[in-house]
Design an enzyme around this catalytic site. Structure first.
Site, short mmCIF file in Angstrom:
data_model
loop_
_atom_site.label_atom_id
_atom_site.label_comp_id
_atom_site.label_asym_id
_atom_site.label_seq_id
_atom_site.Cartn_x
_atom_site.Cartn_y
_atom_site.Cartn_z
N ASP A 109 0.92 -1.39 -4.90
CA ASP A 109 -0.36 -0.85 -4.68
C ASP A 109 -1.27 -1.29 -5.67
O ASP A 109 -0.94 -2.23 -6.45
CB ASP A 109 -0.04 0.70 -4.83
N LYS A 156 2.96 1.33 5.90
CA LYS A 156 2.99 2.37 6.84
C LYS A 156 1.50 3.37 6.34
O LYS A 156 1.17 3.58 5.13
CB LYS A 156 4.03 3.67 5.99
N GLY A 200 0.98 -1.31 -0.03
CA GLY A 200 -0.07 -0.02 -0.12
C GLY A 200 0.91 1.16 -0.01
O GLY A 200 0.74 2.23 0.68
N HIS A 217 -4.57 1.20 9.87
CA HIS A 217 -5.57 2.32 10.39
C HIS A 217 -7.02 2.34 9.70
O HIS A 217 -7.77 2.65 9.94
CB HIS A 217 -5.07 3.52 10.73
C1 LIG Z 1 -3.66 5.76 3.37
S1 LIG Z 1 -2.99 5.25 2.00
C2 LIG Z 1 -1.24 4.88 2.46
C3 LIG Z 1 -0.17 5.08 1.39
C4 LIG Z 1 1.34 5.11 2.03
N1 LIG Z 1 1.71 3.85 2.47
C5 LIG Z 1 1.59 6.34 3.01
O1 LIG Z 1 1.84 6.06 4.22
O2 LIG Z 1 1.65 7.46 2.46
C6 LIG Z 1 -3.53 3.67 1.65
C7 LIG Z 1 -2.82 3.13 0.39
O3 LIG Z 1 -3.47 1.64 0.22
C8 LIG Z 1 -3.57 1.20 -1.12
N2 LIG Z 1 -4.24 0.23 -1.09
C9 LIG Z 1 -5.99 0.29 -0.76
N3 LIG Z 1 -6.27 -1.11 -0.84
C10 LIG Z 1 -5.29 -1.62 -1.51
C11 LIG Z 1 -5.28 -3.22 -1.78
N4 LIG Z 1 -6.45 -4.03 -1.68
N5 LIG Z 1 -4.27 -3.59 -2.40
C12 LIG Z 1 -2.98 -2.77 -2.58
N6 LIG Z 1 -3.25 -1.50 -1.76
C13 LIG Z 1 -4.05 -0.83 -1.78
C14 LIG Z 1 -4.18 2.73 -1.43
O4 LIG Z 1 -4.36 2.89 -3.16
C15 LIG Z 1 -3.27 3.70 -0.93
O5 LIG Z 1 -2.30 4.10 -1.66
#
Ligand SMILES: C[S@@+](CC[C@H](N)C(=O)[O-])C[C@H]1O[C@@H](n2cnc3c(N)ncnc32)[C@H](O)[C@@H]1O
Length: 349
Positions: free
Chosen positions: A219, A253, A196, A257
């Protein structure tokens, strides 16, 4: 003759509860009007002078007076928040020259052209609407975001990840500088998978600090397709709940949450399968719930915002550790705290 003034300090502080939301929206307006950048380049300036430098044509003859009012707020001190501007009185005394204070740094654009202030701008309306449901979150459960918008905030973030990634990158640049100064747990990792990881901006900071390290950023496919270039970084599109590329370290990261406990355990178990050799660790960097003595007022604000948007899911450090234990890790360690983020390690022997 001076007018008679009768003011009740308690009344004003109570009034402050109902009008505090003026602050983020005033910051938002100042950002849209480029005020911080204008003052950074040309300050100190009066509202009149700033008006001449605004990025769009001004048709309101009262614009300098209204802008002055906005700048008054951003120059007035509050017990909980640092004010970003300094106002120096000129002659006549109702004219002020404004300049930036150190905390305004967060409202200036970084190398990627975004500022932490944009984080505020992007979130304010959704936050206000979600927070209207706090009473129901407490009594009936669930989260305010779902009650207001009919879907979960994790779904919203996944859908809008492409709009949020510039903002998250900017917040991350500041955070990672601080984390990497106190946390050295990536030094024994050979291949780190950021699960992610958005467009890979977090990994780039870590790769730049550790030249031996290889990075894989996982991602959603449409986000990974926009991955940032780096010679030691590979981007993979996929679903983290189903499969994660192999490595000896995984970074989560600001991901846990967004998810319920059972989803977090599934995700952590998927991470375990990816840890095929080497030090076999998951590094969790995430917001945590402050306790009363630990909490400066902005931390408690943040905890309530998380309650509005994510329900009761702002976890304590102990609750994060329980997730690691439930997923079957052999050791869970709380390594450090940087600002409102906890850094934990979940290890496999
Ligand atoms: C809150 S953001 C956090 C991004 C990064 N880790 C940061 O700390 O800035 C959550 C991330 O999880 C990704 N995400 C959500 N569901 C996902 C999935 N099923 N598989 C892969 N990535 C996913 C979203 O696209 C997003 O980039």
């Amino acid at each position: 003759m001076a007018p008679i003034v009768s003011e009740n300090a308690e009344w004003f502080s109570v009034l402050g509860y109902t009008t505090i939301m003026a602050y983020p929206f005033a910051i938002q307006a100042a950002l849209k009007l480029n005020v911080f950048e204008i003052l950074h380049q040309h300050g100190p300036l009066s509202a009149q002078q700033i008006t001449h430098l605004l990025p769009r044509p001004v048709s309101n003859p009262r614009a300098p007076a209204l802008l002055d009012r906005l700048l008054h707020l951003l120059s007035s001190s509050s017990p909980a928040l640092p004010h970003p501007l300094l106002a120096a009185s000129l002659s006549p005394p109702s004219t002020f020259l404004y300049s930036l204070l150190p905390s305004a740094e967060y409202f200036l654009k970084d190398a990627h052209g975004v500022s932490v202030g944009e984080y505020l701008s992007n979130r304010s309306i959704e936050l206000v609407n979600s927070l209207r449901h706090l009473d129901s979150v407490i009594v009936d459960g669930g989260d305010g975001f779902h009650k207001e918008f009919g879907h979960k905030v994790s779904h919203h973030i996944a859908e809008h990840a492409d709009k949020l990634d510039g903002v998250m990158a900017s917040v991350t640049a500041m955070l990672m500088k601080q984390i990497l100064a106190v946390y050295d747990g990536f030094k024994d990792v050979g291949t780190l998978v950021d699960v992610g990881g958005s467009t890979g901006y977090t990994l780039i900071h870590i790769l730049d600090k550790y030249p031996h390290l290889q990075g894989i950023n996982l991602d959603q496919p449409h986000i990974a397709a926009k991955g940032l270039p780096h010679p030691r970084l590979k981007h993979v599109g996929g679903n983290m709940l189903e499969s994660i590329p192999a490595g000896d370290g995984v970074l989560l990261k600001c991901v846990l949450h967004d998810w319920e406990d059972d989803e977090c355990v599934t995700l952590l178990q998927t991470c375990k399968k990816a840890l095929t050799s080497g030090c076999r660790k998951v590094v969790v960097v995430d917001f945590y719930a402050p306790d009363l003595v630990d909490g400066a007022v902005p931390k408690h604000h943040f905890a309530i915002v998380m309650m509005g948007t994510h329900g009761g899911k702002l976890r304590t450090v102990e609750e994060y550790m329980s997730l690691g234990q439930a997923a079957g890790f052999t050791e869970v360690k709380w390594v450090c705290v940087v600002n409102e983020y906890a850094v934990l390690e979940f290890l496999l022997s």
